[in-house]
Design an enzyme around this catalytic site. Structure first.
Site, PDB file in Angstrom:
ATOM      1  N   HIS A 261      17.927 -16.208  42.538  1.00  0.00           N
ATOM      2  CA  HIS A 261      18.425 -17.844  42.337  1.00  0.00           C
ATOM      3  C   HIS A 261      19.938 -17.936  42.826  1.00  0.00           C
ATOM      4  CE1 HIS A 261      15.279 -20.460  40.062  1.00  0.00           C
ATOM      5  NE2 HIS A 261      14.654 -19.992  40.991  1.00  0.00           N
ATOM      6  N   HIS A 270      20.177 -11.976  36.155  1.00  0.00           N
ATOM      7  CA  HIS A 270      18.060 -11.818  36.319  1.00  0.00           C
ATOM      8  C   HIS A 270      17.767 -12.161  36.781  1.00  0.00           C
ATOM      9  CE1 HIS A 270      19.564 -16.349  35.851  1.00  0.00           C
ATOM     10  NE2 HIS A 270      18.041 -16.381  36.374  1.00  0.00           N
ATOM     11  N   HIS A 272      13.709 -13.071  39.416  1.00  0.00           N
ATOM     12  CA  HIS A 272      12.358 -14.070  38.654  1.00  0.00           C
ATOM     13  C   HIS A 272      11.189 -13.148  39.238  1.00  0.00           C
ATOM     14  CE1 HIS A 272      14.507 -18.102  37.749  1.00  0.00           C
ATOM     15  NE2 HIS A 272      15.374 -17.087  38.506  1.00  0.00           N
TER      16      HIS A 272
END
Ligand code: DD3
Length: 333
Positions: A261, A270, A272
């Site tokens: 994102h 991180h 997804h």
């Protein structure tokens, strides 16, 4: 929503892999309290005083509520969980029905299933900050185009000033929370990461599979920080993440959407992993960047994400939006 053919294919995997795991799911706090948690844990929400409904959705079967829990601000998210195929036989045999209407070959009922087949997923944030409360308020959003200069002069100072807490991320990396939920870990300090189910996924069916890979390195805030040197890290996450999901859930890479994102909701890098066909929040083109594209862009230009303009949506009440507006960087006409 649920793709029946996919569900059938994976039915064995769902009931054999997912059900026993969900039973075991407990936080490290809960482990200290014996099998079913303390009495107070079971009734924590009985003292919840509703202040306001932040948003709700009949289609998603969710409601987001702001209220007080023992004098502290709290946000409670309630979500009716999907009906799974392995619950069907029990639903049919052990439910009572109230007839609503009968007309020709058509009839509708209100079906009362046994309590254990009728769960509501409840997520509690307490104490909740004003940011948590705002996050779940229905809001208009605006698309911003952030140049490299905008990032340096507006976004970076803003995120540094905010210092959003990522304590929950460190708890995961240090096995202080959710350790039993970890699906895969590569402990390498440079290339390593922890892969585990995101909060949003109840793990009862594969249809809305949602995992996150959280990197062990602590100095990479977002996509903007990624350089050529991070390609091995990203390739490692893609490769080992896909393998682990195939192993655990019997879901091949061709059924996965793997992306980052920008802007992220927390500034610790991180990735997804969501199931293709699941319209996960934030998987649209204005926020999601496919990991495969990110890797290739860095291969062709080490400073791709440092130099390029990046577009993303910001909610009306986001402090960052005010900063862009004050800098005259928001197109309003
Ligand atoms: C968050 C983004 C953050 C409310 C909610 C979620 N996955 C998490 C703590 C533990 C987690 C997540 C912030 C916070 Cl509902 C405010 O997400 C988390 N653990 N997304 C997992 N597994």
């Amino acid at each position: 929503m649920a793709d029946v053919s996919t569900k059938r294919e994976n039915n064995g995997a769902v009931s054999n892999e997912l059900s026993p795991k969900t039973k075991k799911t407990k936080t490290d706090h809960e482990k200290d309290r014996g099998e079913n948690g303390s009495k107070s844990e079971k009734t924590v929400l009985s003292g919840f005083q509703t202040i306001t409904v932040l948003s709700d959705s009949a289609r998603e079967k969710t409601i987001f509520v702001h209220g007080k829990l023992a004098d502290q601000n709290a946000v409670v998210i309630l979500e009716k969980t999907p009906i799974t195929e392995d619950a069907l036989s029990e639903i049919f045999t052990s439910s009572t029905l109230e007839l609503d209407l009968r007309n020709d070959i058509y009839s509708t009922y209100r079906l009362q299933a046994s309590p254990h087949l009728n769960e509501i997923k409840a997520t509690v944030v307490c104490p909740a900050t004003e940011k948590h409360v705002k996050k779940y308020q229905r809001q208009e959003s605006f698309l911003v185009e952030e140049t490299a200069d905008d990032y340096a002069s507006i976004t970076l100072p803003f995120i540094q000033k905010q210092s959003f807490s990522v304590q929950w991320v460190y708890n995961i990396l240090e096995k202080k929370a959710e350790s039993e939920r970890i699906v895969f870990e590569d402990p390498d300090p440079k290339l390593g990461f922890v892969l585990l189910p995101d909060f949003k996924w109840d793990q009862k069916q594969l249809d809305n599979l949602y995992l996150i890979a959280i990197i062990h390195q602590r100095n990479i805030k977002s996509l903007r920080d990624l350089k050529f040197e991070h390609i091995p890290l990203l390739q490692n996450i893609l490769q080992k993440g896909k393998e682990a999901i195939l192993q655990r859930y019997n879901l091949p890479a061709s059924k996965l959407r793997v992306y980052l994102h920008y802007q992220p909701s927390y500034y610790h890098l991180h990735v997804h992993f969501t199931k293709l066909g699941y319209d996960a929040p934030g998987c649209g083109v204005e926020r999601a960047h496919l990991l495969t594209d990110v890797i290739q862009n860095l291969q062709s230009d080490s400073h791709f994400y440092k130099a390029r303009s990046l577009s993303f949506p910001l909610r009306a009440d986001d402090g960052l939006l005010s900063q862009f507006r004050e800098a005259g960087r928001l197109e309003l006409k």
